[in-house]
Write a protein that holds these residues in place. Structure first.
Motif, mmCIF file in Angstrom:
data_model
loop_
_atom_site.group_PDB
_atom_site.id
_atom_site.type_symbol
_atom_site.label_atom_id
_atom_site.label_comp_id
_atom_site.label_asym_id
_atom_site.label_seq_id
_atom_site.Cartn_x
_atom_site.Cartn_y
_atom_site.Cartn_z
ATOM 1 N N SER A 236 23.002 -57.978 18.007
ATOM 2 C CA SER A 236 22.244 -58.909 18.849
ATOM 3 C C SER A 236 22.183 -58.481 20.306
ATOM 4 C CB SER A 236 22.909 -60.289 18.840
ATOM 5 O OG SER A 236 22.878 -60.823 17.570
ATOM 6 N N PRO A 237 20.982 -58.541 20.900
ATOM 7 C CA PRO A 237 20.895 -58.373 22.351
ATOM 8 C C PRO A 237 21.398 -59.652 23.023
ATOM 9 C CG PRO A 237 18.741 -58.899 21.449
ATOM 10 C CD PRO A 237 19.692 -58.832 20.289
ATOM 11 N N LYS A 238 21.360 -59.673 24.371
ATOM 12 C CA LYS A 238 21.816 -60.888 25.077
ATOM 13 C C LYS A 238 20.838 -62.040 24.829
ATOM 14 C CE LYS A 238 23.993 -58.339 28.826
ATOM 15 N NZ LYS A 238 23.060 -57.216 29.100
ATOM 16 N N ALA A 239 19.545 -61.716 24.780
ATOM 17 C CA ALA A 239 18.529 -62.748 24.535
ATOM 18 C C ALA A 239 18.696 -63.308 23.119
ATOM 19 C CB ALA A 239 17.137 -62.133 24.676
ATOM 20 N N ASP A 240 18.251 -64.550 22.934
ATOM 21 C CA ASP A 240 18.230 -65.139 21.582
ATOM 22 C C ASP A 240 17.127 -64.469 20.773
ATOM 23 O OD1 ASP A 240 20.187 -66.944 21.798
ATOM 24 O OD2 ASP A 240 18.884 -68.661 22.231
ATOM 25 N N VAL A 241 17.425 -64.124 19.535
ATOM 26 C CA VAL A 241 16.406 -63.529 18.668
ATOM 27 C C VAL A 241 16.023 -64.542 17.587
ATOM 28 C CG1 VAL A 241 15.911 -61.678 17.013
ATOM 29 C CG2 VAL A 241 17.301 -61.198 19.043
ATOM 30 N N VAL A 242 14.733 -64.695 17.363
ATOM 31 C CA VAL A 242 14.241 -65.522 16.258
ATOM 32 C C VAL A 242 13.287 -64.664 15.445
ATOM 33 C CG1 VAL A 242 12.984 -67.610 15.602
ATOM 34 C CG2 VAL A 242 14.412 -67.614 17.658
ATOM 35 N N LEU A 243 13.501 -64.650 14.149
ATOM 36 C CA LEU A 243 12.651 -63.841 13.272
ATOM 37 C C LEU A 243 11.551 -64.744 12.724
ATOM 38 C CD1 LEU A 243 12.763 -60.944 12.216
ATOM 39 C CD2 LEU A 243 14.183 -61.753 10.344
ATOM 40 N N VAL A 244 10.311 -64.268 12.793
ATOM 41 C CA VAL A 244 9.192 -65.080 12.299
ATOM 42 C C VAL A 244 8.504 -64.323 11.176
ATOM 43 C CG1 VAL A 244 7.073 -66.300 12.893
ATOM 44 C CG2 VAL A 244 8.891 -66.057 14.609
ATOM 45 N N ASP A 245 8.510 -64.923 9.993
ATOM 46 C CA ASP A 245 7.916 -64.292 8.815
ATOM 47 C C ASP A 245 6.551 -64.942 8.593
ATOM 48 O OD1 ASP A 245 7.414 -63.032 6.483
ATOM 49 O OD2 ASP A 245 9.048 -63.962 5.346
ATOM 50 N N SER A 246 5.482 -64.284 9.039
ATOM 51 C CA SER A 246 4.161 -64.917 8.974
ATOM 52 C C SER A 246 3.067 -63.862 9.116
ATOM 53 C CB SER A 246 4.011 -65.919 10.118
ATOM 54 O OG SER A 246 3.855 -65.219 11.339
ATOM 55 N N SER A 247 1.817 -64.314 8.941
ATOM 56 C CA SER A 247 0.674 -63.445 9.235
ATOM 57 C C SER A 247 0.562 -63.299 10.754
ATOM 58 C CB SER A 247 -0.606 -64.088 8.696
ATOM 59 O OG SER A 247 -0.849 -65.273 9.427
ATOM 60 N N LEU A 248 -0.233 -62.336 11.218
ATOM 61 C CA LEU A 248 -0.413 -62.151 12.661
ATOM 62 C C LEU A 248 -1.024 -63.406 13.290
ATOM 63 C CD1 LEU A 248 -0.366 -60.383 15.210
ATOM 64 C CD2 LEU A 248 -2.655 -59.588 14.578
ATOM 65 N N ASP A 249 -2.053 -63.970 12.646
ATOM 66 C CA ASP A 249 -2.721 -65.156 13.217
ATOM 67 C C ASP A 249 -1.741 -66.302 13.408
ATOM 68 O OD1 ASP A 249 -5.023 -63.798 13.301
ATOM 69 O OD2 ASP A 249 -5.913 -64.690 11.490
ATOM 70 N N LYS A 250 -0.950 -66.565 12.387
ATOM 71 C CA LYS A 250 0.031 -67.669 12.458
ATOM 72 C C LYS A 250 1.080 -67.375 13.539
ATOM 73 C CE LYS A 250 -0.948 -70.747 9.240
ATOM 74 N NZ LYS A 250 -1.434 -70.322 7.958
ATOM 75 N N PHE A 251 1.450 -66.105 13.663
ATOM 76 C CA PHE A 251 2.445 -65.690 14.673
ATOM 77 C C PHE A 251 1.900 -65.988 16.076
ATOM 78 C CE2 PHE A 251 4.634 -62.563 17.387
ATOM 79 C CZ PHE A 251 5.954 -62.738 17.016
ATOM 80 N N ILE A 252 0.635 -65.582 16.319
ATOM 81 C CA ILE A 252 0.019 -65.807 17.641
ATOM 82 C C ILE A 252 -0.040 -67.307 17.936
ATOM 83 C CG2 ILE A 252 -2.138 -65.598 18.975
ATOM 84 C CD1 ILE A 252 -2.568 -62.869 17.576
ATOM 85 N N GLU A 253 -0.456 -68.078 16.922
ATOM 86 C CA GLU A 253 -0.549 -69.530 17.085
ATOM 87 C C GLU A 253 0.832 -70.118 17.440
ATOM 88 O OE1 GLU A 253 -1.698 -72.879 13.949
ATOM 89 O OE2 GLU A 253 -2.949 -71.078 13.782
ATOM 90 N N TYR A 254 1.853 -69.654 16.746
ATOM 91 C CA TYR A 254 3.209 -70.163 16.956
ATOM 92 C C TYR A 254 3.711 -69.837 18.369
ATOM 93 C CZ TYR A 254 8.088 -71.294 16.253
ATOM 94 O OH TYR A 254 9.329 -71.847 16.398
ATOM 95 N N ILE A 255 3.524 -68.591 18.803
ATOM 96 C CA ILE A 255 4.001 -68.191 20.141
ATOM 97 C C ILE A 255 3.246 -69.006 21.207
ATOM 98 C CG2 ILE A 255 4.279 -66.263 21.799
ATOM 99 C CD1 ILE A 255 6.029 -66.080 19.210
ATOM 100 N N GLY A 256 1.947 -69.234 20.963
ATOM 101 C CA GLY A 256 1.142 -70.025 21.901
ATOM 102 C C GLY A 256 1.657 -71.456 22.057
#
Ligand code: AMP
Ligand code: MG
Length: 337
Positions: A236-256
């Protein structure tokens, strides 16, 4: 202590080998990640590895040898299947677990009666083993819990002042640690930690290859780890890591929809053009993602990332190794959409 930075000339490899012979710890490049090497048969030297890393004493070290024929000197039983595997995958990123003999102290094996043996292909590690004449115990050269180092600069970042020297052999080829297997009967092996020797590759030699449940799942509270490294927060880096298992579109929507500060995403290189938020890329195919994953996690810390959303790699072959590391970096926080 002053940590010398050595090059890979023969003279400097001799200097590194001498430090190891004299019971010191040296950062050494391998084809997987950089290792923290010491004489595996010297308890005091091995204790220095655990101290430099802050590694729990029950997390065993892999012992690196120049040739598989040397394994008989450190083990009490090598099944015939191991010789067949060695024929095909040694030297290379495969660690095989055998019952140890008394030449390997319990400090090295983390208190276990077994020892992991690997024959590294990297010419620098290979020469240092040969010149020193020592079996070299070498865990990844990071501070325990942090991402594994894939360059000499990463090793210096974690180990400066704590070890005698680091040998600079450039970037590591594979970027994730070796595949660790144990033997079950005459023709079956179990993958305890996935790496770049994949299940399909092992199946060209073994009749049956099982992937241990702990590769993708956490251990339940009282469960005993077959591979002790699996039970710790890891990579693990110092930052929190979250893994997102999704399509690119869903990923962009989620980050937004995330209203947090310091958010970065780690995405596939091919998706960079379409990605509207702060990001780094970690390649496209699994081999490339393995090569870059730890380097990018370290770089994201340097950028000041507070939270890193990683678009999950595919779950195939080498992808399984990348996924295994990222799941642990994320402390099992996986979002499936
Ligand atoms: P590292 O040295 O950081 O790559 O970690 C080595 C990992 O290999 C350990 O954390 C264990 O999970 C695994 N390993 C090494 N030796 C053994 C062993 N004798 N039995 C089971 N797993 C092992
Ligand atoms: Mg490690």
């Amino acid at each position: 202590m002053e940590t010398q930075l050595l090059g890979d000339s023969l003279q400097q490899l001799e200097a590194a080998a001498n430090l190891i012979k004299n019971g010191e710890v040296v950062g050494i490049p391998t084809e997987t990640v950089y290792g923290l090497g010491a004489d595996a048969a010297n308890e005091d030297a091995v204790r220095k590895i655990f101290a430099a890393k802050g590694r729990p004493a029950d997390n065993p070290l892999i012992v690196h040898l120049a040739d598989f024929s040397d394994a008989v000197r450190y083990t009490s039983l090598i099944p015939p299947l191991a010789y067949e595997l060695a024929e095909k995958f040694c030297p290379g990123p495969l660690t095989m677990i055998f019952p140890k003999n008394s030449t390997i102290p319990y400090v090295t094996s983390g208190g276990l009666d077994t020892v992991g043996i690997r024959i590294p292909s990297h010419p620098v590690m290979h020469r240092i083993i040969e010149i020193s004449g020592c079996p070299i115990a070498a865990p990844s050269a990071n501070t325990s819990g942090l991402p594994s180092p894939t360059s000499a600069a990463h090793v210096m970042d974690d180990m400066k002042g704590k070890i005698a020297a680091v040998v600079d052999g450039g970037q590591c080829q594979f970027g994730v640690e070796s595949t660790v297997i144990c033997f079950e009967g005459e023709s079956r092996v179990r993958i305890l930690r996935p790496g770049c020797v994949t299940r399909q590759m092992l199946l060209t030699v073994c009749r049956e290859v099982i992937i241990d449940d702990a590769v993708l799942n956490g251990l339940s509270k009282n469960e005993k780890a077959a591979s002790p490294g699996m039970k710790y927060k890891h990579y693990s880096p110092k930052a929190d890591v979250v893994l997102v298992d999704s399509s690119l579109d869903k990923f962009i929507e989620y980050i937004g929809s995330c209203n947090e500060s310091g958010v970065y995403s780690l995405i596939y290189t091919a998706d960079a053009d379409k990605f509207p938020y702060k990001y780094m890329t970690y390649g496209d195919g699994s081999l490339e993602q393995a090569h870059y994953v730890f380097q990018r996690l370290r770089e994201l810390d340097e950028c000041g990332a507070k939270k890193i959303y990683v678009r999950a790699p595919s779950n195939d072959e080498v992808g399984l190794a990348v996924l295994n590391r990222l799941i642990r970096a994320a402390e099992f926080e996986v979002i499936r959409i």
